[in-house]
Design a protein around this motif. Structure first.
Motif, mmCIF file in Angstrom:
data_model
loop_
_atom_site.group_PDB
_atom_site.id
_atom_site.type_symbol
_atom_site.label_atom_id
_atom_site.label_comp_id
_atom_site.label_asym_id
_atom_site.label_seq_id
_atom_site.Cartn_x
_atom_site.Cartn_y
_atom_site.Cartn_z
ATOM 1 N N PHE A 125 0.919 -1.313 0.042
ATOM 2 C CA PHE A 125 -0.081 -0.091 -0.249
ATOM 3 C C PHE A 125 0.587 1.329 0.070
ATOM 4 N N ASN A 126 2.250 1.035 -0.241
ATOM 5 C CA ASN A 126 2.945 2.186 -0.373
ATOM 6 C C ASN A 126 3.267 2.964 0.898
ATOM 7 N N VAL A 127 3.121 2.582 2.304
ATOM 8 C CA VAL A 127 3.402 3.105 3.251
ATOM 9 C C VAL A 127 4.779 2.957 3.450
ATOM 10 N N PRO A 128 5.627 4.395 3.572
ATOM 11 C CA PRO A 128 7.020 4.265 3.452
ATOM 12 C C PRO A 128 7.589 3.594 4.868
ATOM 13 N N ASP A 129 8.558 2.774 4.927
ATOM 14 C CA ASP A 129 9.100 2.131 6.016
ATOM 15 C C ASP A 129 9.167 2.895 6.995
ATOM 16 N N GLU A 130 9.976 4.433 6.574
ATOM 17 C CA GLU A 130 10.138 5.285 7.784
ATOM 18 C C GLU A 130 8.976 5.994 8.475
ATOM 19 N N ASN A 131 7.657 5.569 8.082
ATOM 20 C CA ASN A 131 6.781 6.127 8.667
ATOM 21 C C ASN A 131 5.843 5.104 9.380
ATOM 22 N N PHE A 132 6.305 3.756 9.636
ATOM 23 C CA PHE A 132 5.643 2.738 10.552
ATOM 24 C C PHE A 132 6.673 2.116 11.171
ATOM 25 N N GLU A 133 6.122 1.311 12.412
ATOM 26 C CA GLU A 133 7.055 1.192 13.334
ATOM 27 C C GLU A 133 6.612 0.061 14.360
ATOM 28 N N LEU A 134 6.671 -1.271 14.382
ATOM 29 C CA LEU A 134 6.393 -2.378 15.141
ATOM 30 C C LEU A 134 6.533 -1.654 16.698
ATOM 31 N N ASP A 135 5.631 -1.632 17.636
ATOM 32 C CA ASP A 135 5.946 -0.926 19.066
ATOM 33 C C ASP A 135 5.295 -1.962 19.784
ATOM 34 N N LEU A 136 5.974 -2.862 20.583
ATOM 35 C CA LEU A 136 5.346 -3.975 21.214
ATOM 36 C C LEU A 136 4.766 -3.459 22.507
#
Lengths: 439, 439
Positions: free
Chosen positions: A262-273
């Motif tokens: 879906f073209n969400v750039p890697d720098e705009n998401f983060e797995l936060d446990l």
């Protein structure tokens, strides 16, 4: 004659001057058109509902904060979010709506909170939810971050991060550690880690009677570092055999794959446990969104996946995934930070100033501009001085002023002044239209 | 588990299915963009106000219908119109807003009316007002019909008439006839002439103790026939020397001249000497608007000129002129009449149907369409049969369906189906964008 009543607006209710209202409405328009770009359908539910409906699932804080009153025989209340009305709406209309039901709703909700800076008793929520009829594909969970990404990009932000997690992983971990009965308490403590730090979290968990070994495992878990892919790999290496935990990992992997598609750039998401989001409503993916330069704002867009939207009204299972933007608070904070200076600040593009009482040509020019889709206002206070007339345009941030006096009427031209540059030229009305439409 | 609560929406509250909500929102968008075309500024006041503020001028019906309740120490109420909040807003912000203050507000208001067909307890009003600081040019009175004309034309109507009158004429006439103390009663009776007829009006006026000769003069007056210009001429020939009456005639003449300059067609306006609109609020021009094919709806847009917007809050004089559209009721009635079939009925322009589990290309195509501003939805219920998938597009009135299966992935094309014509073609994604943007 009655005595005057002192005019005032209630504390905790936002009421903006027009120039700020324009900025607020621009944000609403961007959010709405982005939601529509993803095919969400509008609904608009009443602000007043039967108290029994609104409080079917509420408790604690919500019940204390709710505006509740009687009118005639009816026990009524004002909605405190848009999720409960959605649950009601889906239950009532389940045979007349089409699933997956993608709906957006932008509207005011009410919570009688203790008034404090930046907290409002009336505020806008901008919600989307995708509701399935018994089932809902994980692709929907991945489309949500793409919508968040589009909304905040179009609102002018670039440095923001969509934090996500999966409740199944947390639930599975606690099941594995035989701490299921303490899940709620532990999650509440973990949720505070950004605020209070790791040591305080350990202390608090100890206090509720969890032994050191288990606390260590929990801390190992929430301390997992790396980028999103590395974190997922490390989760696998924890070797937790619990089924829910492993379903959670699979969902996370699918989510990340689809998010990238879906073209969400890697720098705009983060797995936060560490994200848990509420305590029993969410059952899968959860989201929080942070503006990285303004982390003090907290999450500006949150939500997640739930199994059972309408369990208080119907036996039918409606799983869903959704997010909410608390726009009033966000707007207030952005305004306080002084970063709300962009965008259209005027409604009218042109103010027409008659130089004398001869208003005929002014009206005709206004007609032509309006027919061409140009927002236009005629200044009608003829007895004001020319300086006051220009000041009016200035105060309203109107970018162009057209002056029409004797000369203009004689030559059938107008004088167009660009209020920003001060540039002034004599043009035909048609040339004015062309010029302004180009800007 | 708690028992289920029966989900229901309160009587007298409109809650639409999405396909109707889209039509409703289209109407709001048209009204809003027309108001903005004339340079009106948005404001948004709270739905809850202090009861003392809202009831400063109210009485009678309003007071009975108002939603009023206590929260903590506060005596609160829900706004029952947008005029009282405007008066409060102007009083509070008089030093921070710029006059003439042209504002629009579109929002919900609340009246606990006895529930009956077509009457709502929560309904939208769409208001504009132009507020002067001590004075306000009559040109503003003439611009209002031009806005009404634009709104209803853009809503798709052509056969409508803006009825107008001037309260000064009525007031002057009654002063001349020495009936000033009976003005309120007589106007209330005249207001009913369309419903009850001339004879009944004469009878009722007689009953309140007006002598025959004076009744004759009143009847002569409200029976004046002809087109607008002829009526104005006949008013002059009544030879009434009262000053207010003659100011009223002058205002009517100016109004009509300016209205024509504002391009309001003669067939869309009419001087109607029987219109009084309320009893003491309005002081000059008054308007009512009728859809001539649906006269049973009553006036769909009404308003007028007043001398003193905020007299209950401040000594300062704020004259104004404005109108209100009661949109919820209008929408309900148009829908009942079955004339709400035009316009966009879907949000998504394109539904993308994956033929199998291979969703990658579907997402990429959706990204491209959305980047090009095309509202797009991906159907994610993969386990449904192809027929059910198409039915989904059908139910949501989505005009185009894109099918992507093995063949399409191999050839890097998509199959585009026009749902209205049934036409189906194989195209590149770029050609799909071009084709759909052209429609």
């Amino acid at each position: 004659m009655k005595n005057k009543v002192e005019p005032k607006t209630l504390t905790g209710f936002m009421e903006l001057l027009p120039e700020k209202q324009i900025l607020f409405n621009n944000m609403v328009d961007i959010i709405r058109s982005t939601y529509e770009k993803f095919g969400f359908l509008p609904i608009d539910t009443p602000i007043i509902e039967s108290a029994e409906i609104l409080l079917a699932k509420a408790g604690g804080e919500t019940e204390k904060q709710i505006y509740r009153f009687e009118k005639g025989e009816n026990d009524l209340a004002l909605r405190f979010d848009l999720t409960v009305p959605l649950a009601k709406y889906v239950s009532i209309n389940q045979n007349n709506i089409t699933f997956p039901f993608r709906r957006y709703q932008i509207g005011k909700v009410y919570r009688g909170e203790r008034p404090q800076k930046g907290r409002f008793r009336e505020f806008y929520q901008c919600d989307i939810d995708i509701i399935g009829d018994g089932e809902l594909n994980i692709i929907n969970d991945a489309e949500i971050p793409s919508i968040i990404y589009n909304v905040f990009s179009r609102l002018g932000f670039s440095n923001f991060t969509i934090h996500f997690n999966n409740r199944k992983i947390l639930n599975g971990l606690f099941e594995e550690l035989e701490l299921k009965s303490k899940t709620t308490d532990i999650l509440r403590i973990i949720d505070k880690i950004e605020k209070i730090g790791k040591e305080a979290v350990i202390n608090e968990i100890e206090k509720i009677g969890v032994d050191k070994e288990k606390i260590e495992k929990i801390i190992d878990f929430i301390s997992i570092t790396g980028n999103t892919d590395e974190k997922i790999e490390k989760l696998k290496y924890l070797n937790i055999s619990n089924e829910e935990f492993n379903i959670g990992i699979n969902e996370l992997e699918d989510l990340v794959n689809y998010m990238r598609l879906f073209n969400v750039p890697d720098e705009n998401f983060e797995l936060d446990l560490t994200i848990a989001r509420g305590l029993d409503y969410y059952t899968g993916t959860v989201y929080e969104t942070f503006l990285n330069e303004y982390k003090q704002l907290g999450s500006v867009c949150s939500g997640g996946r739930y199994d059972n939207l309408a369990e208080f009204y119907t036996d039918k299972k409606f799983p869903g995934v959704g997010i909410s933007i608390g726009l009033t608070r966000l707007f207030y904070q952005l305004n306080e930070l002084g970063i709300l200076t962009d965008g259209d600040k005027s409604i009218a593009k042109v103010l027409i100033l008659p130089m004398d009482d001869n208003i005929e040509m002014c009206i005709k020019v206004a007609n032509t501009l309006r027919e061409n889709g140009i927002n236009t206002e005629i200044y009608t206070n003829n007895n004001k001085k020319i300086k006051a007339k220009f000041k009016y345009a200035d105060k309203l941030n109107i970018p162009y002023v057209i002056v029409i006096g004797e000369d203009e009427i004689k030559n059938n031209t107008v004088t167009l002044k660009n209020m920003e540059t001060g540039e002034q030229e004599s043009l035909s009305v048609q040339d004015v239209v062309l010029k302004i439409k180009k800007t």
